[in-house]
Design a protein around this motif. Sequence first.
Motif, short mmCIF file in Angstrom:
data_model
loop_
_atom_site.label_atom_id
_atom_site.label_comp_id
_atom_site.label_asym_id
_atom_site.label_seq_id
_atom_site.Cartn_x
_atom_site.Cartn_y
_atom_site.Cartn_z
N ASN A 118 40.06 -7.03 37.57
CA ASN A 118 40.27 -5.62 37.67
C ASN A 118 39.16 -5.26 38.75
O ASN A 118 38.48 -6.56 39.36
CB ASN A 118 39.96 -4.81 36.12
N GLN A 119 38.77 -4.14 39.00
CA GLN A 119 38.09 -3.87 40.64
C GLN A 119 36.24 -4.62 39.61
O GLN A 119 35.31 -4.94 40.54
CB GLN A 119 37.59 -2.29 40.27
N GLU A 158 49.55 -2.72 31.60
CA GLU A 158 47.96 -2.86 30.90
C GLU A 158 47.27 -1.96 32.23
O GLU A 158 46.46 -2.48 32.05
CB GLU A 158 47.69 -4.41 30.79
N VAL A 159 47.90 -2.66 33.84
CA VAL A 159 47.28 -2.30 34.73
C VAL A 159 47.43 -0.92 34.95
O VAL A 159 46.33 -0.38 34.92
CB VAL A 159 48.08 -2.84 35.76
N GLY A 209 44.89 -3.78 39.49
CA GLY A 209 44.73 -5.73 38.68
C GLY A 209 44.98 -6.24 40.40
O GLY A 209 45.88 -6.67 41.30
N LYS A 253 46.10 1.38 32.82
CA LYS A 253 44.72 1.45 31.95
C LYS A 253 43.43 1.09 32.86
O LYS A 253 42.24 1.77 32.43
CB LYS A 253 44.55 0.89 30.99
N GLN A 254 43.55 0.85 34.17
CA GLN A 254 42.67 -0.54 34.40
C GLN A 254 42.41 1.02 35.35
O GLN A 254 42.80 1.57 36.06
CB GLN A 254 42.69 -1.44 35.28
N SER A 255 40.57 0.29 36.43
CA SER A 255 40.25 1.85 37.40
C SER A 255 41.05 1.46 38.79
O SER A 255 40.61 0.94 38.86
CB SER A 255 38.50 1.77 37.13
N ARG A 281 49.21 -3.06 42.34
CA ARG A 281 49.91 -2.09 41.54
C ARG A 281 50.77 -2.05 40.45
O ARG A 281 51.26 -3.12 41.15
CB ARG A 281 49.57 -0.72 41.57
N ARG A 322 39.34 -10.72 33.81
CA ARG A 322 40.40 -9.91 33.59
C ARG A 322 40.67 -9.49 31.91
O ARG A 322 39.47 -8.95 31.38
CB ARG A 322 40.82 -11.75 32.56
N PHE A 323 42.42 -8.95 31.81
CA PHE A 323 41.45 -7.82 30.75
C PHE A 323 43.09 -8.05 30.31
O PHE A 323 43.07 -7.55 29.30
CB PHE A 323 41.98 -6.02 31.26
N TYR A 378 54.78 -4.92 36.74
CA TYR A 378 53.39 -4.83 37.87
C TYR A 378 53.57 -6.31 38.87
O TYR A 378 53.98 -6.88 38.69
CB TYR A 378 52.25 -5.63 36.74
#
Length: 449
Positions: free
Chosen positions: A256-257, A275-276, A284, A278-280, A379, A261-262, A231
Motif C-alpha cells: 500500500n502507500q 482488499e485493495v 496497491g 480498503k487501502q488508502s 487499482r 503488504r496487506f 485488482y
Amino acid sequence: MVGSGIAGQVAALSAVEHGLSVLLLEKTDRLGGSSAMSGGWFAFSGTDEQAAKGVRDSCGQFFDDLLSVGNQENDVALVETFLTYQSDTYNWLKGHGAKFGELSISSGQSISRSHLTAITTLLSNLQDRFLEGGGDTRLEHRVTRLTRDPDGRVSGVVVELPDGGCEFRARAGVVLATGGFSRGTDLLKIFAPEQLAAMPYGATGNTGDGLRMAWKLGAGLADMSHVSGSYGSHPETGEDFHELLTAYYLGAVVVNQAGRRFTDESQDYKTLGAEVLKQSGGLGIQIFDSRVRAMSRPGVPLKDIDALEDIGHVHRARSLRELAEIVRIPPEALQETIDRYNEVVSGIRSDELGRKSLCNGVGDLILIDAPPFFAYPARTLLTTTYCGITINPQGLVTDVDGAVIDGLFAAGEVTGGFHGAAYMTGTSLSKGAVFGRVIAQTAASQIDA
C-alpha cells in the motif's frame, strides 16, 4: 436475443444452426459488449493445448477449483451443466474461428486452463456466420420492457429507438444476454455501494437493463453480495486498451502507500480487488525485480509488462530506495517489507499474511533481490459484476420461488449463481459460450415439441 457479447453471439448463431429465426438486438452502436473489451481468456479443461504442454486436467479438478474459489456458494447444478458441455463448446468455438495460442494458469486455478484467443476476431467471426445463416442484427435498439401473453409466457420485447418505439414478438422466447451492471450506478448503490470506489469499466451499455426487466417479472437473484472488481489496472487505464497486470502471480508482492503488504497475493484477483479498495487511495503497488520482469509475455493480457513499461505505467529503478521515491512511498518501509518477504521465501520465517505460493497454491515463491526493481501502481477495476438473475440448467430464468418464467432465457453476466463468492479467470467468457449453446438447444427442443 438481447445483447451482443459472447453469450448473445454464441446463443444467436447456435439458434440459427438449430434452424430458428433469430433477431439480435444491441443497445449501443457497436457489437461485442464487455466481451470485446476483455483479455480474451477462456477456461476449459481436457484440451488439445493442455495435452500439448503435458498439463493433466479433468472435469473433477475443474469442479473442485470452481467450488473452492466460489467458497462453495456456487449453484452446483449450473457448474455441473457447464462441465458437461464445456468440452463440446471448446470444440465448437475452434470450429468457428477460435485459435487458442496461449495456455496459462491464473486467478482461482490450480492447473493451467486459461486459453487465450483474439476475442474481437472471434466475435466478428461469430457475427459473420450468424448473418450468413440468415440472422438479423439491429444496433442502437435498446430493449426497455419484456411483454407477456395472457398466460404469463414472455412473448416479446419493447424497443426504444431514436424516432420512437416498437415491439418485437418472439415464438421460441426471449434471451437476455445484456451483461452486468458495472456502469449501473443506481444498482451499485443498492447491491455494492463500496464498489463505487472502483474504476468503472466494461461496455457503456452495462447498466443492468436485463437484470432490471427480469427482476420486475419476479426473477430471483444470486451472488448479489459478492460484487467485486478485479485488482491490477493502472489508475490511468483507458477504454481502448485492456490493461490488467498480474505480476503478483509471477512473483511480485503488493504494497500500500505506506509501503506495507496487506494481503496474500496468491488469492484470486477479485478477492484482491476487495482488499485493495480498503487501502488508502484504493491503491496497491506491485513490486518486483528483474526476474519477474524477464517473464513478460508481449501481447499476452495480464503478463505484458513490456507494453506497460513502454507507456510509462511501470516504473524502473536501480534500488528499492530509488523505486520508493519514484512512487512516493516511504523507502525504509518498503525496504523492510521486501527484506521480511525475502526471509519468508528463504524459509527463515512464515508469512504473517499466509502466502505460500504464487497463484492459488501453485508455484514456489521467489526472492525479490535482483536489480533493477520495478513498480506498477494499480487499482481495482469493475469490469463486470459476476452476479444477477437466477437460471436453471437449461438456461431458463427462474423466479424467487424457483419456478421457471416461461419464455425467458438468460446467459452470461446478467445471470448469477455460477461463480459463487469469487471468479476464476476465463470462466466468464466460457460460461457465456456454454450457456449460450445450451439455450439454443433448449429453445429448439421446445419448438420441435
